[in-house]
Scaffold this motif. Structure first.
Motif, PDB file in Angstrom:
ATOM      1  N   GLY A 148     -69.022  56.360  14.241  1.00 17.52           N
ATOM      2  CA  GLY A 148     -68.208  57.396  14.875  1.00 17.52           C
ATOM      3  C   GLY A 148     -69.006  58.508  15.529  1.00 17.52           C
ATOM      4  N   GLN A 149     -70.323  58.336  15.653  1.00 18.26           N
ATOM      5  CA  GLN A 149     -71.179  59.338  16.288  1.00 18.26           C
ATOM      6  C   GLN A 149     -71.170  59.115  17.799  1.00 18.26           C
ATOM      7  N   THR A 176     -57.890  62.193  20.792  1.00 23.92           N
ATOM      8  CA  THR A 176     -57.768  61.143  19.789  1.00 23.92           C
ATOM      9  C   THR A 176     -58.153  59.826  20.433  1.00 23.92           C
ATOM     10  N   ILE A 177     -59.212  59.211  19.905  1.00 23.36           N
ATOM     11  CA  ILE A 177     -59.665  57.909  20.394  1.00 23.36           C
ATOM     12  C   ILE A 177     -58.581  56.883  20.050  1.00 23.36           C
ATOM     13  N   PRO A 178     -58.154  56.072  21.018  1.00 18.81           N
ATOM     14  CA  PRO A 178     -57.141  55.056  20.716  1.00 18.81           C
ATOM     15  C   PRO A 178     -57.583  54.142  19.564  1.00 18.81           C
ATOM     16  N   GLY A 215     -59.572  59.921  13.910  1.00 16.44           N
ATOM     17  CA  GLY A 215     -60.070  59.353  15.162  1.00 16.44           C
ATOM     18  C   GLY A 215     -60.204  60.367  16.280  1.00 16.44           C
ATOM     19  N   ARG A 216     -60.255  61.650  15.929  1.00 14.04           N
ATOM     20  CA  ARG A 216     -60.359  62.703  16.941  1.00 14.04           C
ATOM     21  C   ARG A 216     -61.802  63.136  17.118  1.00 14.04           C
ATOM     22  N   ILE A 217     -62.114  63.569  18.342  1.00 15.50           N
ATOM     23  CA  ILE A 217     -63.419  64.160  18.625  1.00 15.50           C
ATOM     24  C   ILE A 217     -63.201  65.416  19.464  1.00 15.50           C
TER      25      ILE A 217
END
Length: 152
Positions: free
Chosen positions: A32-33, A17-19, A90-92
């Motif tokens: 978000g790419q 999860t991106i802060p 917000g997850r990758i």
């Protein structure tokens, strides 16, 4: 601009999860790419916003596929490159091959490096920081021209 070290837990599917503090900038900059690949010098991963990665690809295009050293760099960076998009939370997802390369388990560190992030296992990050501090204290490193000009 990405800065700071953030302790994060990977979920059971290998997503980080991106802060929150980075999400708006990433959505504005690249919708978000993101592209993740290995770091060829350290035991970590590199996570780039797509426009930053595209600049790397322009440099890679100039390398020769017949020169063994240049081809090796192409093979490593492009072979491991994995595109992803932040989801609504917000997850990758980090590909299993990438997680394996950097020995990522549950606890990781997401470290801002201005135009990209480094992704470290918590243990490898702590070890690297300890080594970096020890080297700085000992003063046993090459003082390049850029370092001579640098001051805080």
């Amino acid at each position: 601009m990405f800065r700071g070290a953030n302790a994060i837990n990977l979920d059971s599917k290998g997503r980080l999860t991106i802060p929150t503090k980075y999400r708006d900038a990433l959505m504005l900059d690249c919708q978000g790419q993101l592209v993740c690949t290995i770091d060829i010098s350290q035991n970590c991963l590199l996570l780039y916003p797509l426009p930053e990665w595209e600049e790397i690809e322009l440099k890679l295009r100039k390398l020769s596929s017949t020169n063994p050293h240049e081809r090796r760099l192409l093979r490593l960076l492009l072979g491991y490159a994995s595109e992803g998009e932040m989801d609504k939370s917000g997850r990758i997802l980090l590909a299993p091959t990438l997680r394996q390369h950097a020995a990522l388990d549950k606890q990781i560190m997401l470290v801002g490096q201005l135009n990209k992030f480094e992704i470290w296992s918590d243990q490898a990050w702590n070890q690297q920081i300890s080594e970096d501090i020890a080297i700085e204290k000992q003063g046993e490193f090459e003082l390049t021209e850029r370092l001579q000009e640098f001051s805080l």
